[in-house]
Design a protein around this motif. Structure first.
Motif, PDB file in Angstrom:
ATOM      1  N   MET A   1       0.809  -1.180   0.000  1.00  0.00           N
ATOM      2  CA  MET A   1       0.000   0.000   0.000  1.00  0.00           C
ATOM      3  C   MET A   1       0.848   1.237   0.000  1.00  0.00           C
ATOM      4  SD  MET A   1      -3.195  -0.613   2.207  1.00  0.00           S
ATOM      5  CE  MET A   1      -4.453   0.200   1.748  1.00  0.00           C
ATOM      6  N   HIS A   2       2.073   0.979   0.322  1.00  0.00           N
ATOM      7  CA  HIS A   2       2.962   2.118   0.335  1.00  0.00           C
ATOM      8  C   HIS A   2       3.057   2.742  -1.049  1.00  0.00           C
ATOM      9  CE1 HIS A   2       6.106   4.683   1.593  1.00  0.00           C
ATOM     10  NE2 HIS A   2       7.053   4.064   0.906  1.00  0.00           N
ATOM     11  N   GLY A   3       3.017   1.925  -2.104  1.00  0.00           N
ATOM     12  CA  GLY A   3       3.073   2.398  -3.483  1.00  0.00           C
ATOM     13  C   GLY A   3       1.831   3.175  -3.863  1.00  0.00           C
ATOM     14  N   ASN A   4       0.669   2.713  -3.393  1.00  0.00           N
ATOM     15  CA  ASN A   4      -0.575   3.416  -3.668  1.00  0.00           C
ATOM     16  C   ASN A   4      -0.588   4.779  -2.985  1.00  0.00           C
ATOM     17  OD1 ASN A   4      -1.722   1.587  -5.332  1.00  0.00           O
ATOM     18  ND2 ASN A   4      -2.916   0.564  -3.742  1.00  0.00           N
TER      19      ASN A   4
ATOM     20  N   LEU B   1       2.000   6.603  -2.295  1.00  0.00           N
ATOM     21  CA  LEU B   1       2.889   7.478  -3.044  1.00  0.00           C
ATOM     22  C   LEU B   1       2.214   7.952  -4.322  1.00  0.00           C
ATOM     23  CD1 LEU B   1       5.727   8.667  -3.009  1.00  0.00           C
ATOM     24  CD2 LEU B   1       6.535   6.635  -4.180  1.00  0.00           C
ATOM     25  N   SER B   2       1.503   7.085  -4.989  1.00  0.00           N
ATOM     26  CA  SER B   2       0.786   7.425  -6.223  1.00  0.00           C
ATOM     27  C   SER B   2      -0.306   8.461  -5.940  1.00  0.00           C
ATOM     28  CB  SER B   2       0.191   6.156  -6.814  1.00  0.00           C
ATOM     29  OG  SER B   2      -0.609   6.462  -7.911  1.00  0.00           O
ATOM     30  N   ILE B   3      -0.996   8.293  -4.840  1.00  0.00           N
ATOM     31  CA  ILE B   3      -2.054   9.255  -4.472  1.00  0.00           C
ATOM     32  C   ILE B   3      -1.447  10.615  -4.172  1.00  0.00           C
ATOM     33  CG2 ILE B   3      -3.775   9.792  -2.717  1.00  0.00           C
ATOM     34  CD1 ILE B   3      -4.401   6.808  -2.599  1.00  0.00           C
ATOM     35  N   GLN B   4      -0.316  10.625  -3.466  1.00  0.00           N
ATOM     36  CA  GLN B   4       0.352  11.891  -3.158  1.00  0.00           C
ATOM     37  C   GLN B   4       0.812  12.584  -4.430  1.00  0.00           C
ATOM     38  OE1 GLN B   4       3.414  10.891  -0.350  1.00  0.00           O
ATOM     39  NE2 GLN B   4       1.993  10.923   1.398  1.00  0.00           N
ATOM     40  N   LYS B   5       1.338  11.822  -5.387  1.00  0.00           N
ATOM     41  CA  LYS B   5       1.763  12.414  -6.657  1.00  0.00           C
ATOM     42  C   LYS B   5       0.553  12.994  -7.402  1.00  0.00           C
ATOM     43  CE  LYS B   5       5.868   9.674  -7.667  1.00  0.00           C
ATOM     44  NZ  LYS B   5       6.475   8.699  -8.586  1.00  0.00           N
TER      45      LYS B   5
END
Length: 148
Positions: free
Chosen positions: A1-4, A6-10
């Motif tokens: 979920m860490h990747g998600n 980061l994607s949401i923050q971007k």
């Protein structure tokens, strides 16, 4: 979920940048429009002040700063305006006189008509041709001639 995450923050960051760029770009034309209105307002205020100064001079106020040439121009302008006002006034008086003369003719005609209905003659007119002949119009100057 860490990747998600980061994607949401971007995505949020891109949205924030887009939003800022969009509104900044949109605000420039509005600012330019407002600046244009402010310049136009300043110009109008200056024109109004000039007209007020000119009007005061035409009314004979604040003439101390005027040169002889400027005073002559003001006098000429006032004379032209006065001529226009007098011409208009004369025309209105002439029109009113014509209306009154027309009304007078109407009233005289009505008077003659009414007098004819009741069988009277209007004042100032002879009742018959005999009266016209009996009136002496000879003017004699000097001593009367003696009758022999």
């Amino acid at each position: 979920m860490h990747g998600n995450s980061l994607s949401i923050q971007k995505t949020i960051k891109r949205y924030a940048e887009y939003k800022t760029e969009y509104f900044v770009a949109e605000s420039h034309p509005m600012e330019q429009y407002v600046q244009g209105l402010k310049k136009e307002m300043v110009t109008m205020v200056e024109k109004i002040e000039m007209l007020e100064v000119h009007n005061r001079k035409l009314m004979g106020q604040n003439l101390a700063s005027c040169s002889v040439k400027e005073l002559q121009e003001i006098a000429t302008q006032i004379e032209k305006s006065l001529h226009i006002v007098r011409s208009r006034k004369a025309k209105l008086y002439g029109d009113e006189i014509e209306k009154l003369k027309a009304k007078e003719r109407e009233l005289k005609d009505e008077r003659v008509r009414l007098c004819g209905r009741v069988g009277e003659r209007p004042m100032g007119t002879p009742s018959s041709s005999k009266e016209k002949e009996d009136v002496e119009t000879d003017l004699v100057i000097g001593f009367p001639k003696s009758r022999r």
